[in-house]
Design a protein around this motif. Sequence first.
Motif, short mmCIF file in Angstrom:
data_model
loop_
_atom_site.label_atom_id
_atom_site.label_comp_id
_atom_site.label_asym_id
_atom_site.label_seq_id
_atom_site.Cartn_x
_atom_site.Cartn_y
_atom_site.Cartn_z
N VAL A 130 -4.08 5.48 -0.80
CA VAL A 130 -5.03 6.02 0.19
C VAL A 130 -5.52 7.41 -0.20
N THR A 168 0.85 -1.18 0.00
CA THR A 168 0.00 0.00 0.00
C THR A 168 0.89 1.23 0.00
N THR A 189 -5.31 2.92 5.01
CA THR A 189 -5.54 1.77 4.13
C THR A 189 -6.71 0.93 4.60
#
Length: 205
Positions: A141, A136, A175
Amino acid sequence: MSWPTAKRAIDAVLAAIALAALAPVLLVVAAAVAIALGRPVLFRQNRAGRGGEPFSVLKFRSMREPDPARGILSDADRLTPFGRFLRSTSLDELPSLWNVLRGDMSIVGPRPLPVAYLPRYSAEQARRHDVRPGITGLAQVCGRNSLSWEEKFALDVEYVEDASFALDLRILCATVGVVLRRDGISAAGEATAAEFRGSRMAADV
């Protein structure tokens, strides 16, 4: 100890713990992929890592194999409802924890992209490879595939410049919300994301 050194140690420990704790989930998803899509259950592709060095990323398969005879060629045709579920819940990403444990990737960092993209980046965009790619990252995000490539790369470079424990922790917390809301899974008009073919910025360099 510098943050990059500490981060690598933290990544390895967290990846090992996650792989052990999630082993039952990994087995269930692997069995489901085998039933729904057949074998192999894992998708492997060369991606650009730190310094642009290639490595083989691991994910659960979410697409059928191309079948020209049946007209199954595009990502939209190959992506099944089951595959969309895997992607929307990020369950397809779980095998990438092995890449983190190996040192190919980090838990947080710019997403690893195909090696074929390397000559298409501008010098500024290529700075995203100054750190290990992540499962991630800041772009994930802040919009994920709803962002343009230029917006994603700008966020990747911002992460490289501001990388810290606090930023990683903020991205990890964000996330969870992104996955639960299933935000930005696909680009507009695309089953996943359009191929990056270079940008005006890259062409001018």
